[in-house]
Design a protein around this motif. Structure first.
Motif, mmCIF file in Angstrom:
data_model
loop_
_atom_site.group_PDB
_atom_site.id
_atom_site.type_symbol
_atom_site.label_atom_id
_atom_site.label_comp_id
_atom_site.label_asym_id
_atom_site.label_seq_id
_atom_site.Cartn_x
_atom_site.Cartn_y
_atom_site.Cartn_z
ATOM 1 N N THR A 36 0.802 -1.319 -0.025
ATOM 2 C CA THR A 36 0.017 -0.034 0.072
ATOM 3 C C THR A 36 0.852 1.251 0.019
ATOM 4 O O THR A 36 2.086 1.313 0.333
ATOM 5 C CB THR A 36 -0.964 -0.065 1.221
ATOM 6 O OG1 THR A 36 -0.017 0.265 2.615
ATOM 7 C CG2 THR A 36 -1.744 -1.208 1.398
ATOM 8 N N GLY A 37 0.330 2.484 -0.274
ATOM 9 C CA GLY A 37 1.114 3.693 -0.261
ATOM 10 C C GLY A 37 0.237 4.776 -0.769
ATOM 11 O O GLY A 37 -0.524 4.470 -1.672
ATOM 12 N N ILE A 38 0.204 5.898 -0.536
ATOM 13 C CA ILE A 38 -0.430 7.175 -0.979
ATOM 14 C C ILE A 38 0.067 7.411 -2.282
ATOM 15 O O ILE A 38 1.383 7.079 -2.911
ATOM 16 C CB ILE A 38 -0.265 8.373 0.125
ATOM 17 C CG1 ILE A 38 -0.827 9.462 -0.400
ATOM 18 C CG2 ILE A 38 1.364 8.610 -0.277
ATOM 19 C CD1 ILE A 38 -0.783 10.606 0.390
ATOM 20 N N PRO A 39 -0.785 8.005 -3.053
ATOM 21 C CA PRO A 39 -0.657 8.011 -4.576
ATOM 22 C C PRO A 39 0.770 9.095 -4.492
ATOM 23 O O PRO A 39 0.618 10.122 -4.064
ATOM 24 C CB PRO A 39 -1.826 8.934 -5.161
ATOM 25 C CG PRO A 39 -3.041 8.378 -4.167
ATOM 26 C CD PRO A 39 -2.339 8.217 -2.899
ATOM 27 N N GLY A 40 1.663 8.626 -5.598
ATOM 28 C CA GLY A 40 2.614 9.474 -5.644
ATOM 29 C C GLY A 40 4.107 8.806 -4.878
ATOM 30 O O GLY A 40 5.233 9.552 -4.961
ATOM 31 N N VAL A 41 3.864 8.116 -3.926
ATOM 32 C CA VAL A 41 4.877 7.648 -3.093
ATOM 33 C C VAL A 41 5.807 6.663 -4.031
ATOM 34 O O VAL A 41 6.938 6.242 -3.499
ATOM 35 C CB VAL A 41 4.285 6.799 -2.039
ATOM 36 C CG1 VAL A 41 3.948 5.542 -2.204
ATOM 37 C CG2 VAL A 41 5.273 6.892 -0.701
ATOM 38 N N GLY A 42 5.495 6.225 -5.071
ATOM 39 C CA GLY A 42 6.298 5.074 -5.886
ATOM 40 C C GLY A 42 6.082 3.783 -5.897
ATOM 41 O O GLY A 42 6.861 2.793 -6.063
ATOM 42 N N LYS A 43 5.036 3.610 -5.530
ATOM 43 C CA LYS A 43 4.522 2.072 -5.220
ATOM 44 C C LYS A 43 4.540 1.207 -6.593
ATOM 45 O O LYS A 43 5.028 0.106 -6.380
ATOM 46 C CB LYS A 43 2.914 1.946 -4.944
ATOM 47 C CG LYS A 43 2.437 0.699 -4.243
ATOM 48 C CD LYS A 43 1.043 0.870 -3.775
ATOM 49 C CE LYS A 43 0.155 1.918 -4.160
ATOM 50 N NZ LYS A 43 -0.956 1.378 -4.827
ATOM 51 N N THR A 44 4.133 1.830 -7.576
ATOM 52 C CA THR A 44 4.193 1.292 -9.052
ATOM 53 C C THR A 44 5.530 0.990 -9.397
ATOM 54 O O THR A 44 6.013 -0.426 -9.653
ATOM 55 C CB THR A 44 3.429 1.833 -10.075
ATOM 56 O OG1 THR A 44 2.101 2.152 -9.571
ATOM 57 C CG2 THR A 44 3.534 1.200 -11.529
ATOM 58 N N THR A 45 6.319 1.853 -9.128
ATOM 59 C CA THR A 45 7.943 1.653 -9.414
ATOM 60 C C THR A 45 8.564 0.610 -8.633
ATOM 61 O O THR A 45 9.374 -0.205 -9.251
ATOM 62 C CB THR A 45 8.647 2.870 -9.212
ATOM 63 O OG1 THR A 45 8.076 3.920 -10.174
ATOM 64 C CG2 THR A 45 10.383 2.755 -9.547
ATOM 65 N N ILE A 46 8.244 0.550 -7.490
ATOM 66 C CA ILE A 46 8.786 -0.473 -6.436
ATOM 67 C C ILE A 46 8.327 -1.700 -6.947
ATOM 68 O O ILE A 46 8.834 -2.757 -7.107
ATOM 69 C CB ILE A 46 8.367 -0.317 -4.946
ATOM 70 C CG1 ILE A 46 9.200 0.967 -4.488
ATOM 71 C CG2 ILE A 46 8.695 -1.481 -4.277
ATOM 72 C CD1 ILE A 46 8.759 1.652 -3.159
#
Length: 194
Positions: free
Chosen positions: A7-17
């Motif tokens: 999980t993570g707030i939009p813009g934190v880089g979750k998709t990149t991770i």
């Protein structure tokens, strides 16, 4: 089955991770699956003929959205279980910020179906998240354009993740997304789930 909810707030880089996790595990020839909760909901909504595209989903009545959320959880669990001892990662939100307040992303009836081992909270400095949002011209995230709102949302995500984890005996792990090197967070997530 080993399921980690990322999980993570939009813009934190979750998709990149998550993309970095995919690269790492692919190189190791590991058995894994990366899933997105919204994709599962959309697939069910289209199959049930409620919508024809993602933008129509948020306009559906709340009872229909709950039905789709439940169907998605069942399908996610089924797909994750089919991997046996492989690693499954679910991309979703611990909380959803709405005009009426914060909604839990993993309410009791959902987290009990999913049975995750770990709920991961991807975090970064609020100013860094703002910078990432400004650089990402493909998304409109004006509802998260204040560092105080970002901090508050991350706090609520922590509370929500812990409450969900208590219901199923999962652990909660905060993972910092270090600017410029998503592999640090990716390796922490993989190591925690193995």
């Amino acid at each position: 089955m080993k399921l980690g909810i990322v999980t993570g707030i939009p813009g934190v880089g979750k998709t990149t991770i998550l993309n970095t996790i995919k690269e790492i595990l692919s190189k190791d020839n590991s058995k894994f699956l990366i899933m997105n909760y919204g994709d599962y909901m959309l697939r069910s909504a289209i199959e049930m003929k409620y919508v024809s595209n993602r933008d129509e989903m948020r306009k559906l009545p709340l009872n229909v959205q709950r039905q789709l959320q439940l169907e998605a959880a069942k399908n996610i669990y089924k797909d994750a279980s089919s991997l046996g001892d492989g690693l499954s990662f679910l991309d979703t939100h611990a909380v959803v910020r709405t005009p009426g307040g914060y909604l839990p992303g993993l309410p009791k009836h959902i987290v009990e179906i999913l049975q995750p081992q770990v709920i991961f909270l991807i975090e970064s400095d609020p100013e860094l998240i703002l910078k990432r949002q400004e650089n990402d011209k493909t998304r409109a995230r004006t509802d998260y354009s204040d560092p105080a709102v970002i901090k508050e949302t991350m706090d609520f995500a922590r509370y929500s993740a812990m409450a969900s984890a208590v219901l199923v005996g999962a652990s909660v792990k905060v993972v910092k997304n270090v600017e410029g090197d998503p592999s640090i967070a990716a390796h922490q997530i993989i190591k925690s789930l193995v």
